[in-house]
Write an enzyme that holds these catalytic residues in place. Sequence first.
Site, PDB file in Angstrom:
ATOM      1  N   LYS A  56      -8.704  -3.762  -7.861  1.00  0.00           N
ATOM      2  CA  LYS A  56      -9.043  -2.546  -7.102  1.00  0.00           C
ATOM      3  C   LYS A  56      -8.301  -1.356  -7.679  1.00  0.00           C
ATOM      4  O   LYS A  56      -7.242  -1.501  -8.305  1.00  0.00           O
ATOM      5  CB  LYS A  56      -8.708  -2.682  -5.609  1.00  0.00           C
ATOM      6  CG  LYS A  56      -7.216  -2.902  -5.257  1.00  0.00           C
ATOM      7  CD  LYS A  56      -6.390  -1.652  -5.128  1.00  0.00           C
ATOM      8  CE  LYS A  56      -4.908  -1.965  -4.964  1.00  0.00           C
ATOM      9  NZ  LYS A  56      -3.946  -1.026  -5.409  1.00  0.00           N
ATOM     10  N   ASP A  83      -2.636  -6.003   0.680  1.00  0.00           N
ATOM     11  CA  ASP A  83      -3.912  -5.739  -0.014  1.00  0.00           C
ATOM     12  C   ASP A  83      -4.874  -6.917   0.059  1.00  0.00           C
ATOM     13  O   ASP A  83      -6.044  -6.794  -0.333  1.00  0.00           O
ATOM     14  CB  ASP A  83      -3.657  -5.453  -1.503  1.00  0.00           C
ATOM     15  CG  ASP A  83      -2.981  -4.111  -1.737  1.00  0.00           C
ATOM     16  OD1 ASP A  83      -2.986  -3.273  -0.816  1.00  0.00           O
ATOM     17  OD2 ASP A  83      -2.456  -3.910  -2.848  1.00  0.00           O
TER      18      ASP A  83
END
Length: 298
Positions: A11, A137
Amino acid sequence: MESIVLEAPAKINLVLDIKGKRPDGYHELETVMHQINLVDRIHIKTNGEAGINLTTDHPGLTCGQENLAYRAAQLIFQESGCTTGIQVLIEKRIPLGAGLAGGSSDAAAVLSGINRLFELGYDITQLMGMAGCLGSDVPFCLLGIESAGATALARGRGEILQTLPHCILPWILIVNPGFELSTAEAYRYFSLDAVKTRPDLSAFLAAWNECAIIDIARQLSNVLETVSIPRCPLIEGIKQDMVARGALKALMSGSGPTVFGLYHEEAAARWAEQYFQSHYSQVHLVSSYSRGDYYAGK
Ligand code: C5P
């Protein structure tokens, strides 16, 4: 089913703002995370011998308890009472300690993969709960693995997620300078006093909802640059080089040190890619992630 292969995408943070420090020691975030087609591949298969056997093709990656993917396997086995042995192979392509959530994504893929391989029947909410125990995350990474790739606004520690509409960023140049930075340290040294310009989340979201790439680029912003750039000025150098080579804008991802640049046109992106490849070993020209479309390496 005896084996499964999953993609674990990296990401980037398009916006990262820190609202303050929480009583639990974590920081209250407002961040937009976006999956890109730079992926690790996670191979999981059942094994005759009991226990978790983790291996990788990356010499710098440890494969015991300290690996989050290992702890993900342990956690879902513990929760489910499953005792079958498994073998997990991580084909590592995402740079380590890079601000790209590679380790978190591997862990999310292991949760998702074991759930599917052993037909454990956990739904997304239950898997998200486990993901949140592993790291801030991991829930976002899981969301993307369980859907066709994700962009989300994350709040809280990073685990409170609101999915954003689909928008493809066609040319994202990723440059990793080849050293690792600790996320924990970046947060430890963060001070709101050092932040001169805060991200404008509503302006970003307006641009995102229109999928207006020039406006999206204009709103890219990450307050953790105030910690990582003074410690590693090379990050600022890469950002400036990217803009000098046609990027609409360049930004550090997460706590760094990886820098990404958004490009409007293929020709400029490829020209910049060539330039950076002659200076750094970890350079990837990618786009937004959608399943099945993965970076196969060079
Ligand atoms: O959650 P995770 O283990 O990935 O976070 C790594 C470290 O980053 C934490 O130990 C904490 O120091 C810091 N962190 C934080 N606030 C967040 C997320 C991470 O302070 N929202």
